[in-house]
Enzyme design. Structure first.
Site, short mmCIF file in Angstrom:
data_model
loop_
_atom_site.label_atom_id
_atom_site.label_comp_id
_atom_site.label_asym_id
_atom_site.label_seq_id
_atom_site.Cartn_x
_atom_site.Cartn_y
_atom_site.Cartn_z
CB VAL A 1 -0.94 0.01 1.22
CG1 VAL A 1 -1.88 1.19 1.16
CG2 VAL A 1 -1.72 -1.30 1.30
CB SER A 2 2.94 2.73 -2.51
OG SER A 2 2.19 2.47 -3.68
CB THR A 3 -1.04 5.97 -3.22
OG1 THR A 3 -2.02 5.08 -3.79
CG2 THR A 3 0.22 5.95 -4.08
#
Length: 211
Positions: A10-12
């Site tokens: 989950v990067s954004t």
């Protein structure tokens, strides 16, 4: 007993863990366990260097299935992604990307089938890195433009968000047709075509509206 493990990165704010799990379950996967890294770059941090990425290497055993929304969740570095997938296959792990529903494993001994499998893995990993580089270029262009004129007209607000944009680009790279992509992303064919024809501009438009 073999398990099905979902790995999520989950990067954004748009790439939520719930979204990645629900997308996998909607595709028919029965998830036994979820391993997730939050706020970690897939470009700068290799899978084995992430807290939960390291745990993933410890957990996976022969016969297990590793599910990822797309190979870019494993990372956006070509060498790292291909090396990790090959390592998992050597362990007897099956890798299943949700978006194109392909299956990668080390079961085949036929050299031609192995070559085709490895070529697909390499293509998908290269696409993940290329998308990351395009995103970075678009972000830099958008930031520079915004600094030059904060009051400029931003154009029509995109009908897509980051998740839908990634879906279009990933399915396009996998060879999916325009109509199929439009249905999966919940977008019009015209929007899908615009994104496919100029992904850098599409990413830049999204960035302008997030500033």
């Amino acid at each position: 007993m073999s398990r099905t493990i979902l790995y999520a990165r989950v990067s954004t704010a748009e790439q939520t863990l719930d979204h990645q799990r629900s997308q996998a379950e909607a595709a028919g996967f029965r998830i036994d366990e979820v391993v997730a890294d939050h706020g970690v770059s897939g470009v700068r941090v290799m899978l084995a260097d992430r807290p939960e990425g390291r745990r993933l290497f410890d957990k996976l055993r022969c016969g297990d299935t590793l599910v990822v929304r797309w190979v870019d969740r494993l990372g956006r570095d070509y060498r790292d992604v291909t090396d990790c997938i090959r390592e998992f296959m050597r362990r007897g792990v099956v890798i299943r990307p949700v978006i194109n529903n392909m299956t990668f494993d080390g079961a085949t001994r036929d050299p031609v089938q192995q070559a085709v499998r490895d070529a697909l893995i390499a293509f998908m990993a290269a696409t993940a890195q290329t998308q990351a580089e395009a995103t970075k270029a678009a972000q830099q262009a958008g930031i520079a433009s915004a600094r030059q004129d904060r009051s400029r007209y931003r154009g029509k607000k995109p009908s897509y968000d980051g998740v839908k944009l990634d879906t279009v680009l990933s399915m396009s790279a996998a060879g999916a047709g325009t109509s199929e992509i439009a249905r999966a992303a919940g977008l019009s064919r015209q929007t899908v075509l615009r994104i496919r024809n100029d992904p850098v501009s599409a990413r830049a438009a999204l960035k302008r509206w997030s500033l």
